[in-house]
Scaffold this motif. Structure first.
Motif, PDB file in Angstrom:
ATOM      1  N   HIS A  21      36.484  29.950  49.321  1.00 36.82           N
ATOM      2  CA  HIS A  21      37.421  29.949  48.207  1.00 36.82           C
ATOM      3  C   HIS A  21      37.227  31.189  47.343  1.00 36.82           C
ATOM      4  O   HIS A  21      38.201  31.818  46.909  1.00 36.82           O
ATOM      5  CB  HIS A  21      37.234  28.691  47.350  1.00 36.82           C
ATOM      6  CG  HIS A  21      37.560  27.412  48.045  1.00 36.82           C
ATOM      7  ND1 HIS A  21      36.581  26.583  48.571  1.00 36.82           N
ATOM      8  CD2 HIS A  21      38.744  26.818  48.320  1.00 36.82           C
ATOM      9  CE1 HIS A  21      37.161  25.520  49.116  1.00 36.82           C
ATOM     10  NE2 HIS A  21      38.474  25.639  48.986  1.00 36.82           N
ATOM     11  N   LEU A  22      35.977  31.521  47.078  1.00 35.48           N
ATOM     12  CA  LEU A  22      35.692  32.680  46.231  1.00 35.48           C
ATOM     13  C   LEU A  22      36.099  33.975  46.920  1.00 35.48           C
ATOM     14  O   LEU A  22      36.684  34.862  46.290  1.00 35.48           O
ATOM     15  CB  LEU A  22      34.198  32.721  45.882  1.00 35.48           C
ATOM     16  CG  LEU A  22      33.645  31.505  45.142  1.00 35.48           C
ATOM     17  CD1 LEU A  22      32.167  31.730  44.788  1.00 35.48           C
ATOM     18  CD2 LEU A  22      34.447  31.221  43.880  1.00 35.48           C
ATOM     19  N   ARG A  23      35.806  34.094  48.212  1.00 33.62           N
ATOM     20  CA  ARG A  23      36.194  35.318  48.936  1.00 33.62           C
ATOM     21  C   ARG A  23      37.710  35.454  48.984  1.00 33.62           C
ATOM     22  O   ARG A  23      38.246  36.568  48.872  1.00 33.62           O
ATOM     23  CB  ARG A  23      35.611  35.290  50.349  1.00 33.62           C
ATOM     24  CG  ARG A  23      34.090  35.406  50.412  1.00 33.62           C
ATOM     25  CD  ARG A  23      33.646  35.767  51.816  1.00 33.62           C
ATOM     26  NE  ARG A  23      32.207  35.665  51.986  1.00 33.62           N
ATOM     27  CZ  ARG A  23      31.337  36.602  51.613  1.00 33.62           C
ATOM     28  NH1 ARG A  23      31.779  37.704  51.001  1.00 33.62           N
ATOM     29  NH2 ARG A  23      30.035  36.455  51.825  1.00 33.62           N
ATOM     30  N   CYS A  24      38.395  34.360  49.149  1.00 30.77           N
ATOM     31  CA  CYS A  24      39.858  34.389  49.173  1.00 30.77           C
ATOM     32  C   CYS A  24      40.400  34.846  47.816  1.00 30.77           C
ATOM     33  O   CYS A  24      41.267  35.728  47.740  1.00 30.77           O
ATOM     34  CB  CYS A  24      40.390  33.014  49.537  1.00 30.77           C
ATOM     35  SG  CYS A  24      42.193  32.906  49.578  1.00 30.77           S
ATOM     36  N   PHE A  25      39.887  34.268  46.754  1.00 31.72           N
ATOM     37  CA  PHE A  25      40.335  34.650  45.417  1.00 31.72           C
ATOM     38  C   PHE A  25      40.065  36.128  45.138  1.00 31.72           C
ATOM     39  O   PHE A  25      40.925  36.843  44.599  1.00 31.72           O
ATOM     40  CB  PHE A  25      39.638  33.782  44.368  1.00 31.72           C
ATOM     41  CG  PHE A  25      39.765  34.304  42.966  1.00 31.72           C
ATOM     42  CD1 PHE A  25      40.966  34.216  42.288  1.00 31.72           C
ATOM     43  CD2 PHE A  25      38.681  34.895  42.341  1.00 31.72           C
ATOM     44  CE1 PHE A  25      41.092  34.715  41.001  1.00 31.72           C
ATOM     45  CE2 PHE A  25      38.792  35.397  41.059  1.00 31.72           C
ATOM     46  CZ  PHE A  25      40.000  35.301  40.379  1.00 31.72           C
ATOM     47  N   LEU A  26      38.881  36.621  45.505  1.00 37.05           N
ATOM     48  CA  LEU A  26      38.542  38.017  45.254  1.00 37.05           C
ATOM     49  C   LEU A  26      39.426  38.958  46.066  1.00 37.05           C
ATOM     50  O   LEU A  26      39.773  40.047  45.596  1.00 37.05           O
ATOM     51  CB  LEU A  26      37.060  38.265  45.556  1.00 37.05           C
ATOM     52  CG  LEU A  26      36.079  37.599  44.588  1.00 37.05           C
ATOM     53  CD1 LEU A  26      34.645  37.806  45.055  1.00 37.05           C
ATOM     54  CD2 LEU A  26      36.263  38.132  43.170  1.00 37.05           C
ATOM     55  N   ALA A  27      39.783  38.560  47.277  1.00 35.34           N
ATOM     56  CA  ALA A  27      40.684  39.390  48.079  1.00 35.34           C
ATOM     57  C   ALA A  27      42.057  39.480  47.426  1.00 35.34           C
ATOM     58  O   ALA A  27      42.669  40.555  47.360  1.00 35.34           O
ATOM     59  CB  ALA A  27      40.796  38.828  49.496  1.00 35.34           C
ATOM     60  N   VAL A  28      42.562  38.359  46.919  1.00 35.89           N
ATOM     61  CA  VAL A  28      43.851  38.364  46.229  1.00 35.89           C
ATOM     62  C   VAL A  28      43.767  39.211  44.961  1.00 35.89           C
ATOM     63  O   VAL A  28      44.673  40.002  44.656  1.00 35.89           O
ATOM     64  CB  VAL A  28      44.288  36.925  45.888  1.00 35.89           C
ATOM     65  CG1 VAL A  28      45.525  36.930  44.998  1.00 35.89           C
ATOM     66  CG2 VAL A  28      44.560  36.136  47.165  1.00 35.89           C
ATOM     67  N   ALA A  29      42.669  39.083  44.221  1.00 35.58           N
ATOM     68  CA  ALA A  29      42.502  39.859  42.994  1.00 35.58           C
ATOM     69  C   ALA A  29      42.451  41.347  43.279  1.00 35.58           C
ATOM     70  O   ALA A  29      43.023  42.152  42.541  1.00 35.58           O
ATOM     71  CB  ALA A  29      41.225  39.410  42.277  1.00 35.58           C
ATOM     72  N   GLU A  30      41.777  41.734  44.351  1.00 39.27           N
ATOM     73  CA  GLU A  30      41.645  43.144  44.692  1.00 39.27           C
ATOM     74  C   GLU A  30      42.946  43.722  45.221  1.00 39.27           C
ATOM     75  O   GLU A  30      43.327  44.851  44.881  1.00 39.27           O
ATOM     76  CB  GLU A  30      40.544  43.312  45.737  1.00 39.27           C
ATOM     77  CG  GLU A  30      40.315  44.752  46.194  1.00 39.27           C
ATOM     78  CD  GLU A  30      39.687  45.624  45.136  1.00 39.27           C
ATOM     79  OE1 GLU A  30      39.818  46.854  45.248  1.00 39.27           O
ATOM     80  OE2 GLU A  30      39.086  45.080  44.189  1.00 39.27           O
ATOM     81  N   GLU A  31      43.662  42.969  46.032  1.00 43.09           N
ATOM     82  CA  GLU A  31      44.871  43.470  46.675  1.00 43.09           C
ATOM     83  C   GLU A  31      46.123  43.296  45.823  1.00 43.09           C
ATOM     84  O   GLU A  31      47.135  43.960  46.070  1.00 43.09           O
ATOM     85  CB  GLU A  31      45.091  42.744  48.017  1.00 43.09           C
ATOM     86  CG  GLU A  31      43.995  42.963  49.048  1.00 43.09           C
ATOM     87  CD  GLU A  31      43.996  44.377  49.591  1.00 43.09           C
ATOM     88  OE1 GLU A  31      44.949  45.130  49.316  1.00 43.09           O
ATOM     89  OE2 GLU A  31      43.027  44.739  50.275  1.00 43.09           O
ATOM     90  N   SER A  32      46.063  42.394  44.826  1.00 42.21           N
ATOM     91  CA  SER A  32      47.245  42.058  44.019  1.00 42.21           C
ATOM     92  C   SER A  32      48.402  41.630  44.914  1.00 42.21           C
ATOM     93  O   SER A  32      49.575  41.880  44.605  1.00 42.21           O
ATOM     94  CB  SER A  32      47.664  43.247  43.140  1.00 42.21           C
ATOM     95  OG  SER A  32      46.647  43.563  42.225  1.00 42.21           O
TER      96      SER A  32
END
Length: 297
Positions: A17-28
């Motif tokens: 869940h955390l890796r998914c959220f961070l990927a979305v945050a980084e990629e916008s």
């Protein structure tokens, strides 16, 4: 505003869940995050929604195609980054009694001509602490996601929890098709490039249309996501690009000609790191980086 929680005994948050959220945050972008994680877009959306339910706060604003973090999401990003970095560090393999490697990320050219002097100094002065140079194609070269301890970055960086020091300013160059008419010139200007499409690396590049004055911008853009794709597009004649001197030094290509671009402001070269969870050898990396780049532009 109540800060979002990171953990609770009643919650089912997992590392994915955390890796998914961070990927979305980084990629916008849900789409680009899914591509990075090699998941489907619905899976990423469901994982993000599950995380928000467990945290008890909306973390991502999906009201537009270009997603952005909510205020709660920006707070949670710092916590999630620290948690993922701590997990990865705990599992980093190493020999007993030997310091763990210091991971230095970069998006495409590291420190250019100063990279080898930096690595040689490090090997000579800190032989027991490996310095791993990792190329990671994203805006913070893996730093925001906790994949590296420090990163060489270019241009303005806006990411929570990161500290950046400017080492020097780097001259820009134009990258044009090697057998095209622009390659026949010794140097170029932005006006020379305004008549052809511009190839833009949307993930880690330092060029956008606002580099040109309004009313004198290229007629179209060609979007790519990696340096290799950027070079391929220029070599194929799909457009021209703008980068920095170190790109010409570290990424020669038979189909691409680099020419000085003196009428454009230089680009800051930064050494960035996380404000928390720093590697113990990071201060020495900063010192060596300052010393090997001393006297640069």
């Amino acid at each position: 505003m109540r800060p979002p929680r990171l953990c609770s005994g009643a919650m089912g948050i997992e590392l994915r869940h955390l890796r998914c959220f961070l990927a979305v945050a980084e990629e916008s972008s849900i789409t680009r995050a899914a591509q990075r994680l090699r998941l489907s877009q619905p899976t990423v959306s469901r994982t993000l929604a599950a995380l928000e339910r467990d945290v008890g706060a909306r973390l991502v604003d999906r009201s537009t195609h270009h997603v952005s973090l909510t205020p709660q999401g920006r707070i949670f990003r710092e916590k999630a980054t620290a948690a993922v970095a701590a997990f990865d560090e705990a599992l980093t393999p190493g020999r007993p009694g030997r310091p763990r490697p210091l991971r230095l990320g970069h998006a495409w050219s590291a420190l250019g001509a100063y990279t080898t002097p930096l690595l040689r100094r490090w090997e000579r002065e800190l032989p027991d602490t490996p310095l791993e140079l990792l190329r990671i194609d994203d805006r913070t070269a893996g730093l925001a996601r906790g994949e590296v301890d420090a990163a060489v970055l270019r241009g303005r960086i806006e990411a929570p929890g990161l500290v950046a020091e400017t080492l020097y300013l780097e001259e820009r160059v134009a990258a044009v098709t090697a057998d095209g008419p622009l390659a026949a010139r010794d140097r170029l200007t932005l006006a020379d490039l305004a008549g052809v499409p511009v190839v833009i690396n949307e993930v880690s590049g330092v060029t956008a249309l606002d580099l040109w004055p309004p009313g004198a911008r290229p007629p179209a853009t060609v979007a790519v996501t990696t340096t290799d794709d950027w070079l391929t597009a220029i070599a194929a004649g799909r457009g021209a690009g703008v980068s920095v001197v170190s790109t010409a030094e570290t990424h020669p290509h038979p189909g691409v000609a680099y020419r000085p671009l003196p009428d454009v402001p230089r680009v800051p070269v930064l050494l960035a790191y996380r404000a928390a969870a720093a590697h113990p050898a990071l201060p020495r990396l900063l010192e060596i980086a300052r010393e090997v780049t001393a006297g640069a532009g």
